[in-house]
Design a protein around this motif. Structure first.
Motif, PDB file in Angstrom:
ATOM      1  N   ALA A 115       0.833  -1.206   0.000  1.00  0.00           N
ATOM      2  CA  ALA A 115       0.000   0.000   0.000  1.00  0.00           C
ATOM      3  C   ALA A 115       0.866   1.254   0.000  1.00  0.00           C
ATOM      4  O   ALA A 115       0.592   2.219  -0.730  1.00  0.00           O
ATOM      5  N   ALA A 116       1.926   1.242   0.800  1.00  0.00           N
ATOM      6  CA  ALA A 116       2.832   2.385   0.848  1.00  0.00           C
ATOM      7  C   ALA A 116       3.513   2.593  -0.502  1.00  0.00           C
ATOM      8  O   ALA A 116       3.666   3.730  -0.977  1.00  0.00           O
ATOM      9  N   HIS A 117       3.909   1.502  -1.140  1.00  0.00           N
ATOM     10  CA  HIS A 117       4.539   1.582  -2.459  1.00  0.00           C
ATOM     11  C   HIS A 117       3.601   2.233  -3.473  1.00  0.00           C
ATOM     12  O   HIS A 117       4.042   3.045  -4.299  1.00  0.00           O
ATOM     13  N   LEU A 118       2.326   1.903  -3.405  1.00  0.00           N
ATOM     14  CA  LEU A 118       1.363   2.460  -4.355  1.00  0.00           C
ATOM     15  C   LEU A 118       1.227   3.970  -4.210  1.00  0.00           C
ATOM     16  O   LEU A 118       0.952   4.666  -5.191  1.00  0.00           O
ATOM     17  N   THR A 119       1.408   4.491  -2.998  1.00  0.00           N
ATOM     18  CA  THR A 119       1.315   5.944  -2.820  1.00  0.00           C
ATOM     19  C   THR A 119       2.528   6.657  -3.406  1.00  0.00           C
ATOM     20  O   THR A 119       2.491   7.867  -3.632  1.00  0.00           O
ATOM     21  N   LEU A 120       3.611   5.925  -3.644  1.00  0.00           N
ATOM     22  CA  LEU A 120       4.837   6.523  -4.168  1.00  0.00           C
ATOM     23  C   LEU A 120       4.801   6.729  -5.679  1.00  0.00           C
ATOM     24  O   LEU A 120       5.652   7.432  -6.226  1.00  0.00           O
ATOM     25  N   SER A 121       3.843   6.117  -6.335  1.00  0.00           N
ATOM     26  CA  SER A 121       3.765   6.197  -7.796  1.00  0.00           C
ATOM     27  C   SER A 121       3.725   7.643  -8.289  1.00  0.00           C
ATOM     28  O   SER A 121       4.298   7.978  -9.326  1.00  0.00           O
ATOM     29  N   THR A 122       3.053   8.518  -7.530  1.00  0.00           N
ATOM     30  CA  THR A 122       2.931   9.928  -7.926  1.00  0.00           C
ATOM     31  C   THR A 122       3.819  10.838  -7.086  1.00  0.00           C
ATOM     32  O   THR A 122       3.739  12.059  -7.204  1.00  0.00           O
ATOM     33  N   ARG A 123       4.658  10.252  -6.234  1.00  0.00           N
ATOM     34  CA  ARG A 123       5.437  11.055  -5.298  1.00  0.00           C
ATOM     35  C   ARG A 123       6.950  10.847  -5.402  1.00  0.00           C
ATOM     36  O   ARG A 123       7.709  11.491  -4.674  1.00  0.00           O
TER      37      ARG A 123
ATOM     38  N   LEU B 259      -2.167   6.410   4.558  1.00  0.00           N
ATOM     39  CA  LEU B 259      -1.823   5.854   3.245  1.00  0.00           C
ATOM     40  C   LEU B 259      -3.039   5.814   2.340  1.00  0.00           C
ATOM     41  O   LEU B 259      -2.957   6.116   1.139  1.00  0.00           O
ATOM     42  N   ILE B 260      -4.186   5.452   2.902  1.00  0.00           N
ATOM     43  CA  ILE B 260      -5.431   5.425   2.125  1.00  0.00           C
ATOM     44  C   ILE B 260      -5.767   6.826   1.623  1.00  0.00           C
ATOM     45  O   ILE B 260      -6.134   7.017   0.454  1.00  0.00           O
ATOM     46  N   ALA B 261      -5.635   7.817   2.494  1.00  0.00           N
ATOM     47  CA  ALA B 261      -5.926   9.201   2.109  1.00  0.00           C
ATOM     48  C   ALA B 261      -4.976   9.667   1.014  1.00  0.00           C
ATOM     49  O   ALA B 261      -5.390  10.374   0.071  1.00  0.00           O
ATOM     50  N   GLN B 262      -3.719   9.297   1.106  1.00  0.00           N
ATOM     51  CA  GLN B 262      -2.735   9.679   0.088  1.00  0.00           C
ATOM     52  C   GLN B 262      -3.056   9.050  -1.261  1.00  0.00           C
ATOM     53  O   GLN B 262      -2.896   9.682  -2.310  1.00  0.00           O
ATOM     54  N   LEU B 263      -3.495   7.789  -1.225  1.00  0.00           N
ATOM     55  CA  LEU B 263      -3.852   7.103  -2.470  1.00  0.00           C
ATOM     56  C   LEU B 263      -5.023   7.802  -3.143  1.00  0.00           C
ATOM     57  O   LEU B 263      -5.038   8.002  -4.368  1.00  0.00           O
TER      58      LEU B 263
ATOM     59  N   ARG C 115       1.184  12.370 -12.693  1.00  0.00           N
ATOM     60  CA  ARG C 115       2.598  12.300 -12.314  1.00  0.00           C
ATOM     61  C   ARG C 115       3.010  10.838 -12.150  1.00  0.00           C
ATOM     62  O   ARG C 115       2.241   9.995 -11.701  1.00  0.00           O
ATOM     63  N   ARG C 116       4.238  10.552 -12.498  1.00  0.00           N
ATOM     64  CA  ARG C 116       4.748   9.195 -12.358  1.00  0.00           C
ATOM     65  C   ARG C 116       6.245   9.229 -12.079  1.00  0.00           C
ATOM     66  O   ARG C 116       6.893  10.252 -12.279  1.00  0.00           O
ATOM     67  N   ALA C 117       6.746   8.111 -11.609  1.00  0.00           N
ATOM     68  CA  ALA C 117       8.158   8.031 -11.237  1.00  0.00           C
ATOM     69  C   ALA C 117       9.050   8.258 -12.457  1.00  0.00           C
ATOM     70  O   ALA C 117       8.655   7.961 -13.593  1.00  0.00           O
ATOM     71  N   PRO C 118      10.266   8.770 -12.249  1.00  0.00           N
ATOM     72  CA  PRO C 118      11.192   8.980 -13.370  1.00  0.00           C
ATOM     73  C   PRO C 118      11.410   7.700 -14.164  1.00  0.00           C
ATOM     74  O   PRO C 118      11.643   6.633 -13.592  1.00  0.00           O
ATOM     75  N   GLY C 119      11.303   7.821 -15.487  1.00  0.00           N
ATOM     76  CA  GLY C 119      11.523   6.680 -16.356  1.00  0.00           C
ATOM     77  C   GLY C 119      10.301   5.820 -16.602  1.00  0.00           C
ATOM     78  O   GLY C 119      10.326   4.931 -17.459  1.00  0.00           O
ATOM     79  N   ALA C 120       9.220   6.065 -15.865  1.00  0.00           N
ATOM     80  CA  ALA C 120       8.006   5.253 -16.029  1.00  0.00           C
ATOM     81  C   ALA C 120       7.198   5.744 -17.226  1.00  0.00           C
ATOM     82  O   ALA C 120       7.149   6.939 -17.519  1.00  0.00           O
ATOM     83  N   SER C 121       6.549   4.816 -17.918  1.00  0.00           N
ATOM     84  CA  SER C 121       5.685   5.168 -19.037  1.00  0.00           C
ATOM     85  C   SER C 121       4.269   5.413 -18.499  1.00  0.00           C
ATOM     86  O   SER C 121       3.977   5.069 -17.344  1.00  0.00           O
ATOM     87  N   PRO C 122       3.359   5.983 -19.304  1.00  0.00           N
ATOM     88  CA  PRO C 122       1.994   6.220 -18.836  1.00  0.00           C
ATOM     89  C   PRO C 122       1.276   4.950 -18.376  1.00  0.00           C
ATOM     90  O   PRO C 122       0.394   5.013 -17.504  1.00  0.00           O
ATOM     91  N   LEU C 123       1.651   3.792 -18.935  1.00  0.00           N
ATOM     92  CA  LEU C 123       0.976   2.556 -18.563  1.00  0.00           C
ATOM     93  C   LEU C 123       1.536   1.893 -17.307  1.00  0.00           C
ATOM     94  O   LEU C 123       0.876   1.048 -16.700  1.00  0.00           O
ATOM     95  N   ASP C 124       2.737   2.267 -16.891  1.00  0.00           N
ATOM     96  CA  ASP C 124       3.340   1.627 -15.722  1.00  0.00           C
ATOM     97  C   ASP C 124       2.526   1.815 -14.439  1.00  0.00           C
ATOM     98  O   ASP C 124       2.365   0.863 -13.670  1.00  0.00           O
ATOM     99  N   PRO C 125       1.998   3.011 -14.157  1.00  0.00           N
ATOM    100  CA  PRO C 125       1.176   3.149 -12.953  1.00  0.00           C
ATOM    101  C   PRO C 125      -0.078   2.275 -12.990  1.00  0.00           C
ATOM    102  O   PRO C 125      -0.526   1.780 -11.946  1.00  0.00           O
ATOM    103  N   LEU C 126      -0.644   2.072 -14.172  1.00  0.00           N
ATOM    104  CA  LEU C 126      -1.817   1.199 -14.291  1.00  0.00           C
ATOM    105  C   LEU C 126      -1.431  -0.238 -13.992  1.00  0.00           C
ATOM    106  O   LEU C 126      -2.133  -0.931 -13.229  1.00  0.00           O
ATOM    107  N   VAL C 127      -0.333  -0.701 -14.572  1.00  0.00           N
ATOM    108  CA  VAL C 127       0.150  -2.054 -14.298  1.00  0.00           C
ATOM    109  C   VAL C 127       0.403  -2.213 -12.802  1.00  0.00           C
ATOM    110  O   VAL C 127       0.008  -3.215 -12.189  1.00  0.00           O
ATOM    111  N   ASP C 128       1.042  -1.220 -12.206  1.00  0.00           N
ATOM    112  CA  ASP C 128       1.355  -1.245 -10.780  1.00  0.00           C
ATOM    113  C   ASP C 128       0.089  -1.426  -9.943  1.00  0.00           C
ATOM    114  O   ASP C 128       0.038  -2.267  -9.040  1.00  0.00           O
TER     115      ASP C 128
END
Length: 202
Positions: free
Chosen positions: A44-52, A89-93, A101-114
């Motif tokens: 869950a914590a990892h998922l909040t990092l996708s945009t941070r 964490l829920i509130a952040q998600l 926004r997405r992590a450096p090097g990630a494509s637009p589809l990577d957050p969806l896969v994640d």
């Protein structure tokens, strides 16, 4: 595929994940996920990092992990899991569910896969069911098997994947694996547990 569609699917999945996490009992947050060595709270914590995750955070994490990408990702997730309570964490998600926004090097589809894959990583060990939207699952599958990062290309050299609940297939290998798109996505992203629900033929 339109970028707007990807954002819509990703936002919907993140909001669904927030609702899923909100329904968990306290002890379930510390249960093991399908990610080796990760608890539900870590995922869950990892998922909040996708945009941070900024470039600075990524570089600092890579240096601390001595260039080991998987270790860096795990370290960042565990640090955040220790820093914030489940309700935070829920509130952040929810707060950044619609963010592009997405992590450096990630494509637009990577957050969806994640979001799709990690949703299953959390739900299945708890004996809970999370439905995976067909269109989003197929888009994620296409991305995973075409890219180098997830290992899907290697899988397709020996295996043909065939979805039983969507008009999708890929691979030219002599071995055929059939199953729901959600299970194929887990297999293509290296989740051994997915094999239990798939039919394999030669």
């Amino acid at each position: 595929m339109r970028h707007d569609d990807i954002l819509i699917w990703t936002k919907a999945e993140r909001l669904s994940l927030a609702a899923f996490l909100e329904d968990l009992d306290d002890h379930e947050w510390d249960a093991a996920s399908l990610c080796d060595g990760w608890t539900i709270r870590d995922v869950a914590a990892h998922l909040t990092l996708s945009t941070r995750t900024t470039l600075f955070v990524a570089i600092r994490g890579a240096i601390r992990a001595r260039g080991d990408f998987n270790r860096m990702v795990a370290d960042l997730a565990r640090e955040r899991a220790a820093r914030f309570q489940p309700h935070e964490l829920i509130a952040q998600l929810r707060e950044t569910a619609g963010s592009a926004r997405r992590a450096p090097g990630a494509s637009p589809l990577d957050p969806l896969v994640d979001a799709l894959v990690h949703g299953q990583d959390m739900a299945r060990p708890l004996g809970r069911t999370r439905e995976m939207p067909a269109e989003a699952a197929v888009a994620a599958l296409d991305h995973v098997v075409a890219g180098k990062f997830y290992g899907g290309r290697e899988l397709l050299r020996t295996t043909r994947l065939i979805a039983t609940d969507a008009d999708w297939s890929a691979g030219e290998g002599p071995r055929e694996v059939r199953g729901p798109a959600a299970d194929l996505l887990l297999l293509a992203t290296g989740r051994p547990a997915a094999r239990e629900d798939l039919r394999s033929t030669r």
